[in-house]
Design an enzyme around this catalytic site. Structure first.
Site, mmCIF file in Angstrom:
data_model
loop_
_atom_site.group_PDB
_atom_site.id
_atom_site.type_symbol
_atom_site.label_atom_id
_atom_site.label_comp_id
_atom_site.label_asym_id
_atom_site.label_seq_id
_atom_site.Cartn_x
_atom_site.Cartn_y
_atom_site.Cartn_z
ATOM 1 N N ASN A 125 0.836 -1.201 0.000
ATOM 2 C CA ASN A 125 0.000 0.000 0.000
ATOM 3 C C ASN A 125 0.871 1.249 0.000
ATOM 4 O OD1 ASN A 125 -2.110 -1.780 0.187
ATOM 5 N ND2 ASN A 125 -2.343 -1.576 2.403
ATOM 6 N N HIS A 142 5.950 -0.451 -2.641
ATOM 7 C CA HIS A 142 5.561 0.266 -3.861
ATOM 8 C C HIS A 142 5.609 1.787 -3.697
ATOM 9 C CE1 HIS A 142 3.305 -3.626 -5.219
ATOM 10 N NE2 HIS A 142 4.608 -3.683 -5.429
ATOM 11 N N CYS A 201 8.659 20.430 -12.452
ATOM 12 C CA CYS A 201 9.633 20.771 -11.415
ATOM 13 C C CYS A 201 10.011 22.245 -11.518
ATOM 14 C CB CYS A 201 10.866 19.892 -11.563
ATOM 15 S SG CYS A 201 12.175 20.272 -10.381
ATOM 16 N N SER A 243 -4.060 -10.340 -2.715
ATOM 17 C CA SER A 243 -4.233 -11.508 -3.580
ATOM 18 C C SER A 243 -2.893 -11.945 -4.159
ATOM 19 C CB SER A 243 -5.199 -11.171 -4.710
ATOM 20 O OG SER A 243 -4.664 -10.113 -5.489
ATOM 21 N N GLY A 269 -11.293 -13.986 -0.721
ATOM 22 C CA GLY A 269 -11.086 -14.419 -2.089
ATOM 23 C C GLY A 269 -9.733 -15.088 -2.266
HETATM 24 ZN ZN LIG Z 1 13.685 18.674 -11.163
#
Ligand SMILES: [Zn+2]
Length: 293
Positions: A125, A142, A201, A243, A269
C-alpha cells in the site's frame, strides 16, 4: 469451540508444486495458533488492509481487475496526454485519500509489533496508514503517495505542495466531484483533459511523478534486497489483505515457502499463493486480527 475455530479459519494442505518445501508444513487450525507458534513474523500487506479506511481496492475475489487497469509507467513517461489525465484525476482523488485514517487491521499489526513479534512489515500500500497507526518496522514496497519525485533532478516534494500548485494552475477543475478510485485516483472519465495543466519541477522543469511504483515499473533493487534480508530472519510469513497477483509481492511468498517458512494469509477471495499456504483465513482483515487488540 472446535466448531467456532473451524468457522474462523479454513486451512488448506500445501499442494505439491515447484515451491513446496521438501518437508510438508503442518497446517494450523487458527490464526491465533499460527501467530503464537512463530516468534518473528514477516508481514506482507495489501489493499484489503485499507479498504475499511475508505480506500478502494483494484481486484475482485478472483483476483481480476474491478475497473480499468491503473496507469502504466511507460505511458506516463512517454505521453503528455496520459500525464494530464493522471494529474487531473489525482487532483480530485488526493483530497479524500489524504483524509484516510488507520483502521483496526493497522492497529492490530502495530500492537503485534509493539510486542516484539514483527521482523518486518512489508506493505504494497502507498497510503502510509501502517505508520499512522504506530508501526515502525515498515518498508513501503511500492513507494508512498504523499511524496512526488522529479524525474529530471530526483528532487522529492510533498504531495500537498504539488496539490496547491495543481489547484493554482487548474482552478476551474477544483469544483469537480468524482467517485474515488484506488491510490488517490478518481473516476473523471468523459472529461476533456486537453486544457489541464500538469505540474512540472520548479528547479529543472522536469516531469513530476508520484513517488510510487507504477504498473510496468520495477521496484528499486535495494528495497527488495532489504526486505529479503528481513524475511531470512523471520520464522514465518503472514499475508494480510493481498491476492499477491503482482509478482513483486508474490515472490516473497515463494521465497518464504522454499526456505521452509510456513505462510498464512488473510484475504477475502483467492490468492496467487493459495497452493503454498499452511493456513488461509477468508475474512476481512480487521475482523481476523481483532483478537490482537
Ligand atoms: Zn527537477
Amino acid at each position: 469451540m472446535r466448531r467456532r475455530r473451524a468457522l474462523l479459519a479454513r486451512f488448506q494442505r500445501p499442494r505439491r508444486n515447484a515451491y513446496a518445501p521438501a518437508v510438508l508444513v503442518t497446517p494450523f487450525s487458527t490464526l491465533e495458533e499460527f501467530i503464537e507458534r512463530h516468534r518473528k513474523l514477516f508481514i506482507l500487506t495489501g489493499a484489503g488492509c485499507s479498504t475499511r479506511s475508505g480506500i478502494p481496492d483494484y481486484r475482485d475475489a478472483d483476483g481480476a481487475w474491478k475497473r480499468a487497469q491503473p496507469i502504466r509507467y511507460q505511458d506516463f513517461m512517454a505521453d503528455a496526454a496520459a500525464r494530464r489525465r493522471y494529474w487531473a484525476r489525482s487532483l480530485i482523488g488526493w483530497r479524500r485519500f489524504r483524509e484516510a485514517r488507520p483502521n483496526d487491521a493497522h492497529r492490530a499489526l502495530a500492537r503485534l509489533e509493539s510486542k516484539g513479534r514483527i521482523e518486518l512489515l512489508l506493505t504494497q500500500n502507498v497510503d502510509r496508514l501502517h505508520q499512522a497507526a504506530g508501526s515502525v518496522r515498515v518498508v513501503d514496497l511500492h513507494g508512498r503517495l504523499d511524496l512526488v519525485r522529479c524525474m529530471g533532478c530526483g528532487r522529492r516534494i510533498a504531495r500537498d505542495e504539488v496539490q496547491d500548485e495543481l489547484g493554482r494552475l487548474n482552478a476551474g477543475w477544483l469544483g469537480l466531484a468524482a467517485a474515488d478510485a484506488p491510490d488517490g485516483d478518481a473516476d473523471l472519465d468523459g472529461a476533456d483533459f486537453s486544457s489541464f495543466e500538469p505540474p512540472s519541477c520548479r528547479r529543472c522543469g522536469g516531469v513530476l511523478k508520484p513517488d510510487v511504483v507504477f504498473f510496468g515499473e520495477t521496484v528499486p533493487r535495494g528495497r527488495v534486497d532489504a526486505a529479503m534480508r528481513h524475511l531470512a530472519q523471520a520464522d514465518a510469513m503472514l499475508i494480510v489483505g493481498s491476492s499477491l497477483m503482482v509478482y513483486s509481492g508474490y515472490r516473497f511468498a515463494q521465497t518464504a515457502v522454499s526456505a521452509g517458512k510456513p505462510a498464512a494469509a488473510i484475504n477475502l477471495g483467492r490468492t496467487r499463493a493459495d497452493g503454498l499456504l499452511a493456513l488461509k483465513v477468508e475474512q476481512a482483515c480487521e475482523g481476523a486480527l481483532a483478537f490482537l487488540l
